[in-house]
Write an enzyme that holds these catalytic residues in place. Structure first.
Site, short mmCIF file in Angstrom:
data_model
loop_
_atom_site.label_atom_id
_atom_site.label_comp_id
_atom_site.label_asym_id
_atom_site.label_seq_id
_atom_site.Cartn_x
_atom_site.Cartn_y
_atom_site.Cartn_z
CG HIS A 69 -0.46 -0.41 2.48
ND1 HIS A 69 0.53 0.28 3.13
CD2 HIS A 69 -0.78 -1.45 3.29
CE1 HIS A 69 0.80 -0.32 4.28
NE2 HIS A 69 0.03 -1.37 4.40
CB CYS A 170 0.59 -2.15 10.29
SG CYS A 170 0.91 -2.11 8.53
#
Length: 181
Positions: A69, A170
């Site tokens: 991403h 994350c």
């Protein structure tokens, strides 16, 4: 997570459109605008829903052609500072972001794309704080971070998280709230 955010009196917007997908790793908030990576985990409809939720901010999409991403190769290193990897696809994404924005961001280019995934915090008692890769993981990138003399630099290992396609961002939810939490 929903309960914790509700307890902080934060507005929660739920995506109910099943065709929409939006991964937090594809959302880069600069403090002025959002860049949304279009990747395997985020689509145009997800970016549109984000734009509807944050009408006061510009939302621009950036194709993610390599990597998991957008934050696999870029993140914010401070106010107005984009940390970006040096790969061709990372540099192309940065060029697109620069073309779409009315603001001129400073950039810090690190040799290793995944090392560009860092966490910036402005802490009242500490000032500019940056969590970044360790010299053991990415020695050349860690040297680049040392140029940020006005930041408190905290190296954090990402060796275990990377085994499951994870990164520093994350494992974090950053909340800008001026109360005693």
């Amino acid at each position: 997570m929903k309960k914790a955010l509700t307890d902080l009196n934060l507005n929660i917007v739920e995506m109910t459109d099943e065709s929409a997908s939006l991964d937090g790793g594809d959302v880069l908030f600069t403090g002025r605008e959002f860049f949304v990576g279009l990747s395997k985990r985020t689509n145009q409809r997800g970016a549109e829903i984000l734009a509807d939720a944050f009408k006061d901010y510009a939302v621009s999409t950036v194709p993610v052609v390599e990597g998991l991403h957008l934050k696999s190769f870029c993140s914010m290193g401070g106010p107005g500072l984009i940390v970006i990897g040096s790969s061709e696809h990372a540099q192309k994404a940065l060029k697109i972001m620069q073309q779409m924005s009315d603001h001129r961001y400073d950039k810090l280019t690190v040799p290793d794309d995944i090392a560009a995934n860092c966490i910036y915090m402005n802490l009242p008692s500490k000032g500019h704080v940056l969590l970044h890769c360790t010299p053991e993981e990415f020695p050349e990138s860690a040297k680049v971070f040392e140029k940020l003399k006005d930041h408190m630099l905290i190296p954090v290992s990402n060796m275990e998280k990377v085994k499951v396609d994870g990164a520093l961002t994350c494992c974090s939810v950053l909340i800008n709230k001026r109360t005693n939490v």
